[in-house]
Write a protein that holds these residues in place. Structure first.
Motif, PDB file in Angstrom:
ATOM      1  N   VAL A 105      50.477   1.232  58.161  1.00  0.00           N
ATOM      2  CA  VAL A 105      49.233   0.639  58.148  1.00  0.00           C
ATOM      3  C   VAL A 105      48.571  -0.173  56.991  1.00  0.00           C
ATOM      4  O   VAL A 105      48.938   0.515  56.001  1.00  0.00           O
ATOM      5  N   ILE A 106      48.326  -1.242  57.160  1.00  0.00           N
ATOM      6  CA  ILE A 106      47.742  -1.887  56.171  1.00  0.00           C
ATOM      7  C   ILE A 106      46.164  -2.199  56.332  1.00  0.00           C
ATOM      8  O   ILE A 106      45.950  -2.467  57.410  1.00  0.00           O
ATOM      9  N   GLY A 107      45.607  -1.622  55.494  1.00  0.00           N
ATOM     10  CA  GLY A 107      43.998  -1.670  55.918  1.00  0.00           C
ATOM     11  C   GLY A 107      43.529  -0.104  55.960  1.00  0.00           C
ATOM     12  O   GLY A 107      44.178   0.698  55.697  1.00  0.00           O
ATOM     13  N   PRO A 108      42.280  -0.035  56.547  1.00  0.00           N
ATOM     14  CA  PRO A 108      41.295  -0.999  56.916  1.00  0.00           C
ATOM     15  C   PRO A 108      40.705  -1.853  55.571  1.00  0.00           C
ATOM     16  O   PRO A 108      40.328  -1.232  54.721  1.00  0.00           O
ATOM     17  N   TYR A 109      40.646  -3.174  55.953  1.00  0.00           N
ATOM     18  CA  TYR A 109      39.803  -3.873  55.013  1.00  0.00           C
ATOM     19  C   TYR A 109      38.415  -4.666  55.448  1.00  0.00           C
ATOM     20  O   TYR A 109      38.213  -5.548  55.216  1.00  0.00           O
ATOM     21  N   GLU A 119      40.270  -3.377  61.976  1.00  0.00           N
ATOM     22  CA  GLU A 119      40.217  -3.746  60.626  1.00  0.00           C
ATOM     23  C   GLU A 119      41.529  -3.652  59.693  1.00  0.00           C
ATOM     24  O   GLU A 119      41.234  -3.560  58.596  1.00  0.00           O
ATOM     25  N   ALA A 120      42.464  -3.480  60.707  1.00  0.00           N
ATOM     26  CA  ALA A 120      43.838  -2.987  59.701  1.00  0.00           C
ATOM     27  C   ALA A 120      44.849  -3.608  60.678  1.00  0.00           C
ATOM     28  O   ALA A 120      44.793  -3.879  61.668  1.00  0.00           O
ATOM     29  N   TYR A 122      48.848  -2.543  61.996  1.00  0.00           N
ATOM     30  CA  TYR A 122      50.003  -1.647  62.301  1.00  0.00           C
ATOM     31  C   TYR A 122      51.093  -2.244  62.518  1.00  0.00           C
ATOM     32  O   TYR A 122      51.651  -3.223  63.043  1.00  0.00           O
ATOM     33  N   THR A 153      41.941  -0.767  64.802  1.00  0.00           N
ATOM     34  CA  THR A 153      40.597  -0.370  64.529  1.00  0.00           C
ATOM     35  C   THR A 153      40.819   0.660  63.318  1.00  0.00           C
ATOM     36  O   THR A 153      41.838   1.265  63.062  1.00  0.00           O
ATOM     37  N   SER A 154      39.683   0.897  62.496  1.00  0.00           N
ATOM     38  CA  SER A 154      39.693   1.886  61.395  1.00  0.00           C
ATOM     39  C   SER A 154      40.045   3.292  61.840  1.00  0.00           C
ATOM     40  O   SER A 154      40.780   4.157  61.332  1.00  0.00           O
ATOM     41  N   ALA A 157      43.635   3.726  62.553  1.00  0.00           N
ATOM     42  CA  ALA A 157      44.317   3.664  61.244  1.00  0.00           C
ATOM     43  C   ALA A 157      44.341   5.159  60.827  1.00  0.00           C
ATOM     44  O   ALA A 157      45.330   5.803  60.241  1.00  0.00           O
ATOM     45  N   GLU A 161      47.417   8.185  60.129  1.00  0.00           N
ATOM     46  CA  GLU A 161      47.368   8.717  58.836  1.00  0.00           C
ATOM     47  C   GLU A 161      47.314  10.069  59.051  1.00  0.00           C
ATOM     48  O   GLU A 161      48.422  10.813  58.535  1.00  0.00           O
TER      49      GLU A 161
END
Length: 188
Positions: A105-109, A119-120, A122, A153-154, A157, A161
C-alpha cells in the motif's frame, strides 16, 4: 522493446499519448503512456513504459523484479492526476530500488482525486485482464510483471495493514466493488 510494446497494445489498445517529463519539465527514466482501451467498455488504461528496464529488489526475497505499473480509469474522467501518480510511484520504486509487491500500500496521502475518498494505492495483479497479461517473458532470465495500482480508501489501507493483503482481496472478491469508480465508498 518493440515486442513488449506489441504485447501491451495487443491487450490495451494502441498507445494514444505519453508523458516522459514530470510537472517540472524534468526528463524521467521511464514514460507513462495511455492506451485506447481498458478491460471494460468505457475504460482506458495507463502504464509506465521503460520502468521494467531496471531490475528492482524484492524486500521479501531479495529477488530482482522487472515491473511496469498499470492503472485503469473511466474514460470520461480524462487524465486527471493519473500520469503524475504513475510518475511519482515509478520514481519512488526507482529511487528506493524496491519492487512493489502484491499487497503493498502506498499512502494514504489525502484525496487522490477531487471529491473522492480514495487516498492510497494498492498493488496487486491485474485481475481485470486476461491471465496472459499478468507477465511478459522477455527471455529465459527476465520476466516483466504487470503491477496494477488500485486507488483505495484510508480505511481499506488500514485494513490491509492490520489483516494482510489476502484478507483484503477476499473482501474485494466477496463484495465486488467497482474499482474503477473513483467516487466509490469504502468496503470496510
Amino acid at each position: 522493446m518493440n515486442k513488449f510494446i506489441n504485447f501491451l497494445e495487443n491487450h490495451l489498445g494502441e498507445i494514444e499519448c505519453g508523458w516522459s517529463k514530470n510537472e517540472d519539465d524534468e526528463e524521467l527514466p521511464f514514460q507513462v503512456v495511455k492506451y485506447g482501451n481498458g478491460p471494460f467498455e468505457g475504460t482506458v488504461t495507463y502504464s509506465t513504459l521503460g520502468l521494467s528496464n531496471f531490475p528492482f529488489v524484492s524486500y521479501m526475497s531479495e529477488k530482482e523484479i522487472h515491473q511496469e505499473l498499470i492503472f485503469v480509469a473511466d474514460s470520461s474522467i480524462g487524465d486527471i492526476n493519473i500520469p503524475s501518480l504513475l510518475q511519482q510511484v515509478g520514481l519512488m520504486i526507482f529511487q528506493k530500488n524496491r519492487a512493489l509487491l502484491r499487497g503493498d500500500v502506498i499512502g494514504p496521502y489525502g484525496s487522490l482525486f477531487n471529491n473522492s475518498k480514495l487516498e492510497a494505492l494498492y498493488s496487486t495483479m491485474p485481475v481485470y485482464f486476461p491471465d496472459d497479461f499478468h507477465s511478459y517473458s522477455v527471455n529465459e532470465d527476465i520476466t516483466i510483471v504487470m503491477t496494477w495500482l488500485i486507488p483505495i480508501t484510508s480505511k481499506e489501507a488500514l485494513f490491509v495493514e492490520e489483516n494482510g493483503w489476502s484478507s483484503f482481496e477476499d473482501k474485494l472478491e466477496d463484495l465486488d466493488p467497482d474499482l474503477i469508480d473513483f467516487n466509490r465508498e469504502s468496503i470496510i
